[in-house]
Design an enzyme around this catalytic site. Structure first.
Site, PDB file in Angstrom:
ATOM      1  N   HIS A  26       1.306   4.437  -2.930  1.00 55.85           N
ATOM      2  CA  HIS A  26       1.003   5.614  -2.676  1.00 55.85           C
ATOM      3  C   HIS A  26       3.167   6.434  -3.580  1.00 55.85           C
ATOM      4  O   HIS A  26       2.694   7.403  -3.967  1.00 55.85           O
ATOM      5  CB  HIS A  26       1.253   6.079  -1.582  1.00 55.85           C
ATOM      6  CG  HIS A  26      -0.046   6.097  -0.270  1.00 55.85           C
ATOM      7  ND1 HIS A  26      -1.088   6.770  -0.937  1.00 55.85           N
ATOM      8  CD2 HIS A  26      -0.420   5.575   0.396  1.00 55.85           C
ATOM      9  CE1 HIS A  26      -2.102   6.666  -0.073  1.00 55.85           C
ATOM     10  NE2 HIS A  26      -1.823   5.968   0.866  1.00 55.85           N
TER      11      HIS A  26
ATOM     12  N   GLU B  45      -6.157   7.693  -0.594  1.00 60.30           N
ATOM     13  CA  GLU B  45      -6.599   6.059  -0.131  1.00 60.30           C
ATOM     14  C   GLU B  45      -6.862   4.643  -0.702  1.00 60.30           C
ATOM     15  O   GLU B  45      -6.862   3.259  -0.995  1.00 60.30           O
ATOM     16  CB  GLU B  45      -7.453   6.256   1.970  1.00 60.30           C
ATOM     17  CG  GLU B  45      -6.107   6.886   2.179  1.00 60.30           C
ATOM     18  CD  GLU B  45      -4.669   6.241   2.251  1.00 60.30           C
ATOM     19  OE1 GLU B  45      -4.707   5.411   2.999  1.00 60.30           O
ATOM     20  OE2 GLU B  45      -3.854   7.617   3.184  1.00 60.30           O
TER      21      GLU B  45
ATOM     22  N   HIS C 224       0.634  -1.461  -0.340  1.00 64.49           N
ATOM     23  CA  HIS C 224      -0.305  -0.166   0.072  1.00 64.49           C
ATOM     24  C   HIS C 224       0.951   0.841   0.177  1.00 64.49           C
ATOM     25  O   HIS C 224       0.689   2.388  -0.773  1.00 64.49           O
ATOM     26  CB  HIS C 224      -0.901   0.203   0.916  1.00 64.49           C
ATOM     27  CG  HIS C 224      -1.835   1.446   1.676  1.00 64.49           C
ATOM     28  ND1 HIS C 224      -2.643   1.609   0.945  1.00 64.49           N
ATOM     29  CD2 HIS C 224      -1.328   2.483   2.238  1.00 64.49           C
ATOM     30  CE1 HIS C 224      -2.857   2.266   1.076  1.00 64.49           C
ATOM     31  NE2 HIS C 224      -2.354   3.028   2.613  1.00 64.49           N
ATOM     32  N   GLU C 225       2.001   1.123   0.868  1.00 68.64           N
ATOM     33  CA  GLU C 225       2.479   2.579   1.071  1.00 68.64           C
ATOM     34  C   GLU C 225       3.351   2.495  -0.600  1.00 68.64           C
ATOM     35  O   GLU C 225       4.233   3.612  -1.142  1.00 68.64           O
ATOM     36  CB  GLU C 225       3.799   2.459   1.790  1.00 68.64           C
ATOM     37  CG  GLU C 225       3.010   2.032   3.591  1.00 68.64           C
ATOM     38  CD  GLU C 225       1.900   3.658   3.633  1.00 68.64           C
ATOM     39  OE1 GLU C 225       2.368   4.281   3.420  1.00 68.64           O
ATOM     40  OE2 GLU C 225       1.193   3.429   4.683  1.00 68.64           O
TER      41      GLU C 225
END
Length: 312
Positions: free
Chosen positions: A134, A201, A130-131
């Protein structure tokens, strides 16, 4: 992801900053506000990673000091076709994580000690993916800039209480208008900041699930982190609430539903979206190297008891 919407919201945030400057100092105040905003953005561009990592007392680790974590980040970065980011650990019991940096070539992923101790390897892979999403989406710089401008709007609105008025016509907003500006300007900035965060998100969840190869790994991690956030305070985040939106789960307080004041989308909604994605794609990614490995309860990153996840 809707980049046009994000750009529009950032423009609105800058315009709001200039508007507050205009109310305080007329056209000259608006121009000064624009110059300040440009200066802050330039400073943030070059220093965002150091600023945030320093706030949280994060220390960099490598393959020798934290081999399991470092190797997992390296594997997922390779899957995401990203340069290897720097890896940091934060001495916080609450499981959480964030990414920072001005671009993929200058990025960092930071995780808490609690995340290492309480999640399974597969759940941890979901969080890191997930990071990395980003980073790949260039969200890290955008999120830091929004926090900087939103914080500055609150500060300059406070100044409106002490400066008399519009220099162009010698009458400013008055005491009532100044009080209203002091309250409404930071509120409007916060709404824009949160709107940008929530949009990004969902996109990072989707891409992160595809990077790690199994949406349910991330879904399980979100549920576990959400539950822990209600029980274990993140003291650094409490002292720096403007950065709360950078974490994968709000480190300050949980939210029951999407609303204007939420730093993150509802965790339940995020999990539902991941469950739908899992039904569509399944676990199509290659298995993690060293799958089934467990992190020791005591390691180079800290002490504690690791709670097994559903795959550990």
């Amino acid at each position: 992801m809707n980049y046009f919407r994000t750009a529009l919201l950032l423009a609105g945030l800058t315009a709001l900053f200039m508007g507050v400057g205009f109310l305080i100092g007329g056209k000259g105040g608006a121009l000064i506000a624009l110059v300040i905003a440009a200066g802050m953005n330039l400073f943030t561009y070059w220093n965002s990673d150091r600023m945030v990592l320093s706030m949280y007392g994060a220390h960099q680790v490598d393959r020798n000091s934290a081999p399991d974590l470092y190797n997992l980040v390296a594997e997922l970065a390779s899957r995401a076709q990203l340069p290897m980011p720097r890896v940091f650990l934060m001495d916080e019991a609450q499981p959480n994580a964030f990414a920072t940096g001005r671009n993929p070539d200058n990025a960092a992923v930071a995780v808490t000690v609690g995340l290492m101790q309480q999640l399974s390897r597969e759940e941890l892979a979901g969080v890191i993916a997930h990071e990395l999403a980003h980073i790949r989406n260039h969200d890290t710089l955008t999120m830091t800039i929004t926090a900087t401008i939103a914080g500055a709007i609150g500060m300059i609105a406070q100044f409106g209480m002490f400066f008399g008025g519009n220099r162009d016509n010698n009458h400013g907003p008055g005491i009532i208008g100044s009080i209203a500006m002091m309250i409404l300007a930071p509120l409007a900035a916060m709404l824009v900041q949160m709107a940008i965060s929530r949009t990004r998100e969902y996109a990072a969840d989707d891409l992160g699930a595809r990077i790690c190869g199994n949406p349910m790994w991330l879904a399980s991690a979100l549920s576990r982190i959400e539950n822990a956030a209600h029980q274990q305070p993140n003291y650094h985040a409490e002292r720096n609430p403007a950065t709360a939106h950078m974490f994968i789960i709000n480190p300050l307080t949980g939210q029951g539903m999407d609303n204007l004041f939420a730093t993150h989308p509802s965790t339940q909604n995020r999990i539902a979206a991941l469950q739908q994605l899992a039904a569509e794609i399944g676990g199509q990614g290659a298995p993690l190297r060293g799958a089934g490995a467990h992190y020791p309860s005591r390691g180079p990153w800290g002490r504690g008891t690791r709670r097994k996840g559903p795959w550990g």
